[in-house]
Motif scaffolding. Sequence first.
Motif, PDB file in Angstrom:
ATOM      1  N   ASP A  92       0.811  -1.218   0.000  1.00 16.38           N
ATOM      2  CA  ASP A  92       0.000   0.000   0.000  1.00 16.38           C
ATOM      3  C   ASP A  92       0.844   1.267   0.000  1.00 16.38           C
ATOM      4  O   ASP A  92       0.320   2.362   0.215  1.00 16.38           O
ATOM      5  CB  ASP A  92      -0.945   0.013   1.202  1.00 16.38           C
ATOM      6  N   ALA A  93       2.146   1.128  -0.266  1.00 20.15           N
ATOM      7  CA  ALA A  93       3.018   2.306  -0.370  1.00 20.15           C
ATOM      8  C   ALA A  93       2.783   2.951  -1.730  1.00 20.15           C
ATOM      9  O   ALA A  93       3.147   2.401  -2.758  1.00 20.15           O
ATOM     10  CB  ALA A  93       4.481   1.912  -0.206  1.00 20.15           C
ATOM     11  N   GLY A  94       2.193   4.133  -1.725  1.00 19.83           N
ATOM     12  CA  GLY A  94       1.748   4.732  -2.970  1.00 19.83           C
ATOM     13  C   GLY A  94       2.785   5.521  -3.733  1.00 19.83           C
ATOM     14  O   GLY A  94       2.484   6.067  -4.800  1.00 19.83           O
ATOM     15  N   SER A  95       4.010   5.585  -3.230  1.00 17.92           N
ATOM     16  CA  SER A  95       5.053   6.342  -3.918  1.00 17.92           C
ATOM     17  C   SER A  95       6.414   5.844  -3.472  1.00 17.92           C
ATOM     18  O   SER A  95       6.547   5.150  -2.452  1.00 17.92           O
ATOM     19  CB  SER A  95       4.926   7.842  -3.606  1.00 17.92           C
ATOM     20  N   ILE A  96       7.441   6.235  -4.235  1.00 18.73           N
ATOM     21  CA  ILE A  96       8.819   5.904  -3.845  1.00 18.73           C
ATOM     22  C   ILE A  96       9.132   6.530  -2.496  1.00 18.73           C
ATOM     23  O   ILE A  96       9.795   5.927  -1.641  1.00 18.73           O
ATOM     24  CB  ILE A  96       9.805   6.404  -4.924  1.00 18.73           C
ATOM     25  N   ALA A  97       8.639   7.748  -2.260  1.00 23.86           N
ATOM     26  CA  ALA A  97       8.903   8.437  -0.998  1.00 23.86           C
ATOM     27  C   ALA A  97       8.354   7.657   0.192  1.00 23.86           C
ATOM     28  O   ALA A  97       9.001   7.580   1.248  1.00 23.86           O
ATOM     29  CB  ALA A  97       8.312   9.849  -1.031  1.00 23.86           C
ATOM     30  N   VAL A  98       7.167   7.068   0.031  1.00 22.37           N
ATOM     31  CA  VAL A  98       6.595   6.292   1.132  1.00 22.37           C
ATOM     32  C   VAL A  98       7.432   5.040   1.390  1.00 22.37           C
ATOM     33  O   VAL A  98       7.672   4.666   2.542  1.00 22.37           O
ATOM     34  CB  VAL A  98       5.132   5.927   0.823  1.00 22.37           C
ATOM     35  N   ILE A 125       4.436   2.704  -8.605  1.00 26.87           N
ATOM     36  CA  ILE A 125       5.037   3.853  -7.919  1.00 26.87           C
ATOM     37  C   ILE A 125       6.121   4.537  -8.756  1.00 26.87           C
ATOM     38  O   ILE A 125       6.547   5.644  -8.419  1.00 26.87           O
ATOM     39  CB  ILE A 125       5.621   3.454  -6.543  1.00 26.87           C
ATOM     40  N   PHE A 126       6.540   3.901  -9.849  1.00 28.51           N
ATOM     41  CA  PHE A 126       7.604   4.474 -10.664  1.00 28.51           C
ATOM     42  C   PHE A 126       7.022   5.255 -11.833  1.00 28.51           C
ATOM     43  O   PHE A 126       6.113   4.783 -12.505  1.00 28.51           O
ATOM     44  CB  PHE A 126       8.544   3.378 -11.180  1.00 28.51           C
ATOM     45  N   PRO A 127       7.535   6.449 -12.079  1.00 28.13           N
ATOM     46  CA  PRO A 127       7.083   7.200 -13.260  1.00 28.13           C
ATOM     47  C   PRO A 127       7.331   6.400 -14.529  1.00 28.13           C
ATOM     48  O   PRO A 127       8.204   5.529 -14.583  1.00 28.13           O
ATOM     49  CB  PRO A 127       7.958   8.459 -13.224  1.00 28.13           C
ATOM     50  N   GLU A 128       6.543   6.676 -15.550  1.00 29.97           N
ATOM     51  CA  GLU A 128       6.645   5.937 -16.804  1.00 29.97           C
ATOM     52  C   GLU A 128       8.074   5.975 -17.342  1.00 29.97           C
ATOM     53  O   GLU A 128       8.704   7.029 -17.410  1.00 29.97           O
ATOM     54  CB  GLU A 128       5.694   6.534 -17.842  1.00 29.97           C
ATOM     55  N   GLY A 129       8.584   4.797 -17.681  1.00 31.33           N
ATOM     56  CA  GLY A 129       9.933   4.697 -18.222  1.00 31.33           C
ATOM     57  C   GLY A 129      11.021   4.524 -17.179  1.00 31.33           C
ATOM     58  O   GLY A 129      12.179   4.284 -17.538  1.00 31.33           O
ATOM     59  N   GLU A 130      10.684   4.653 -15.887  1.00 32.11           N
ATOM     60  CA  GLU A 130      11.697   4.503 -14.831  1.00 32.11           C
ATOM     61  C   GLU A 130      11.557   3.151 -14.150  1.00 32.11           C
ATOM     62  O   GLU A 130      10.487   2.548 -14.142  1.00 32.11           O
ATOM     63  CB  GLU A 130      11.555   5.637 -13.817  1.00 32.11           C
ATOM     64  N   ARG A 131      12.682   2.707 -13.560  1.00 29.53           N
ATOM     65  CA  ARG A 131      12.710   1.409 -12.904  1.00 29.53           C
ATOM     66  C   ARG A 131      13.409   1.552 -11.549  1.00 29.53           C
ATOM     67  O   ARG A 131      14.060   2.558 -11.278  1.00 29.53           O
ATOM     68  CB  ARG A 131      13.461   0.388 -13.772  1.00 29.53           C
ATOM     69  N   ALA A 134      19.324   1.003  -7.078  1.00 31.15           N
ATOM     70  CA  ALA A 134      19.971   0.943  -5.770  1.00 31.15           C
ATOM     71  C   ALA A 134      20.103   2.324  -5.158  1.00 31.15           C
ATOM     72  O   ALA A 134      20.001   2.495  -3.940  1.00 31.15           O
ATOM     73  CB  ALA A 134      21.334   0.274  -5.907  1.00 31.15           C
ATOM     74  N   ALA A 135      20.323   3.325  -5.994  1.00 30.73           N
ATOM     75  CA  ALA A 135      20.523   4.679  -5.487  1.00 30.73           C
ATOM     76  C   ALA A 135      19.329   5.175  -4.684  1.00 30.73           C
ATOM     77  O   ALA A 135      19.483   5.879  -3.668  1.00 30.73           O
ATOM     78  CB  ALA A 135      20.810   5.638  -6.645  1.00 30.73           C
ATOM     79  N   LEU A 136      18.127   4.799  -5.105  1.00 29.86           N
ATOM     80  CA  LEU A 136      16.927   5.220  -4.383  1.00 29.86           C
ATOM     81  C   LEU A 136      16.891   4.630  -2.973  1.00 29.86           C
ATOM     82  O   LEU A 136      16.388   5.265  -2.034  1.00 29.86           O
ATOM     83  CB  LEU A 136      15.680   4.795  -5.155  1.00 29.86           C
ATOM     84  N   LEU A 137      17.429   3.436  -2.828  1.00 33.11           N
ATOM     85  CA  LEU A 137      17.476   2.804  -1.507  1.00 33.11           C
ATOM     86  C   LEU A 137      18.678   3.282  -0.697  1.00 33.11           C
ATOM     87  O   LEU A 137      18.585   3.487   0.517  1.00 33.11           O
ATOM     88  CB  LEU A 137      17.501   1.279  -1.656  1.00 33.11           C
TER      89      LEU A 137
END
Length: 555
Positions: A92-98, A125-131, A134-137
């Motif tokens: 239920d995490a609706g975004s990368i930020a959550v 949760i990822f914008p179109e074209g993004e995947r 590791a950097a996000l984590l």
Amino acid sequence: MTSETTIYRNATVFTGEATVAPRECFAVRDGLVLAAGDLTSVRLAVGGDAATPPPGVTEIDLGGAVVTPGIIEGHSHMMMLGESLSKVQLRDAGSIAVVQERLAAARAANPEAPMLLGTSWLFDIFPEGERPTAALLDAVVSDVPVILDANDLHSVWVNTAALAAMGITRETPDPVGGEIVRDANGDATGFLLETAAMSHAWGYLDSVRSEVDEDRYLQAAFDAYLETGVTGATEMSFGAADLAAYRRILDRDGRLPFPVNAHWLLTATGDIASDAAQIEQITRVRDEIAAQYGDQWLRITGVKFILDGVIDACTATMREPYANGELPGAIWEREFALPMAVAADAAGLQLALHAIGDEASTIALDMVQECIRVNGARADRRPRVEHLESVADDTIARMAALGVTASMQPVHCDPAVLDNWQAVLGDERARTGFPWHKFRAAGVTLALGTDAPTAPHVAPDNLFIALTAESALDRSREAYQPERVFTPAQALEALTLGAAFATKRETELGRIATGFRANVAVWAANPLQGAPAELLGTGAALTLVDGQVAYRREA
């Protein structure tokens, strides 16, 4: 198990067959159903008279509750489910930020933990074209490995520390049927697809997990299922670690909390000799387990082929390209899949064929057809295809002709998790998925399950979606293709007798009838006549396994 007789009365007893009218009560003795019918008939069956039961027979008033055979989970990953219950929950995490916030909070709450595990993030949760990267984590947790299973369990998102712990470098090759996603420099980005997720992420976790952990996870899965009325499971990712954990329970208790049918997960190696060696090993283990423990509780019944990936990650094998133009091949190409299927079938191993895309299900039926051609017709073959999310009409007709069971999971088409699924297909296929009604019309046997932990394991929520095509996660969502829905009796049969048939246990499980094992669920809500929404968030009021109370909900 005792020889006492108990009559459960004042109930609506669904016997497991959609065409049979509910009974009023049932009696249990020595772990088996002694009789089911009206109260007078059942009292007479246990040796009493029409007005009273004989001495020594206990009668329990169920207060008008609906009773069904215990749910047989049609597709599960038991140890993974148990482990997932203790992971950071991300469905239920609706975004990368959550996602980042939850990971940071979990790390702060347990700073001594050697790693951080999460489960069920969605591609939405990822914008179109993004995947995933590791950097996000790394931005929130960089000091210990972070390993996050996707909702479908077909890909894993990891941080840099996890890549290092798994030993993934520029030189690490992609395994057959998988991909270590890399950047323009050839460095791993932190996203592992299909067999790369299984071999590297799951393999790493297997190497650091203790027997105590495994036993705890397996017991947690049994407990979680029993609370929702499940009294049997079809294990679909069985391997050596699972076998060892099950053996420890059998050695300790002489039984399992409920019967389990296991399909050993095969690995596509790209080498026919190596593939064949797997069949030889599995056949040997199957026979050893049967000789040592019998097959009342644990039965290694077959093998699992993962023929393709998942639609969300554009790795399911389709006849026509995705909206982005991609058209991936199968994990098991025909040149390896067909002879492997023939070898497994010749050894008496049931085929369970993961096929989500329409081309993958075509390959699955080619495998079944080849088994018939080479090994001959056989009534006990019982092949099954798992998931069938996007499937062609000609495949459904073929399944009916070949006697192939459709193993499907209503929770996989909860409208709350379909946005990305529909977007990546992008055409009419986005509106024709999960065609339960077409399978029913064609006379294909249906076995329903959840595929937990890829989706919530709760049986009443799964039933709710089967009855409504609505969302159990977000009630504001519109139903997805509601013309597909089951009647309550159809759905309950597919959850009980249909799943028993698919596991070749229909002579002992899946019905409340004389001589069947008394594996029974007393529902807290009314699945036959109540409003379907009343099922949400409920479970079993009482669960019996071989006539004994395995779970009782506190008042």
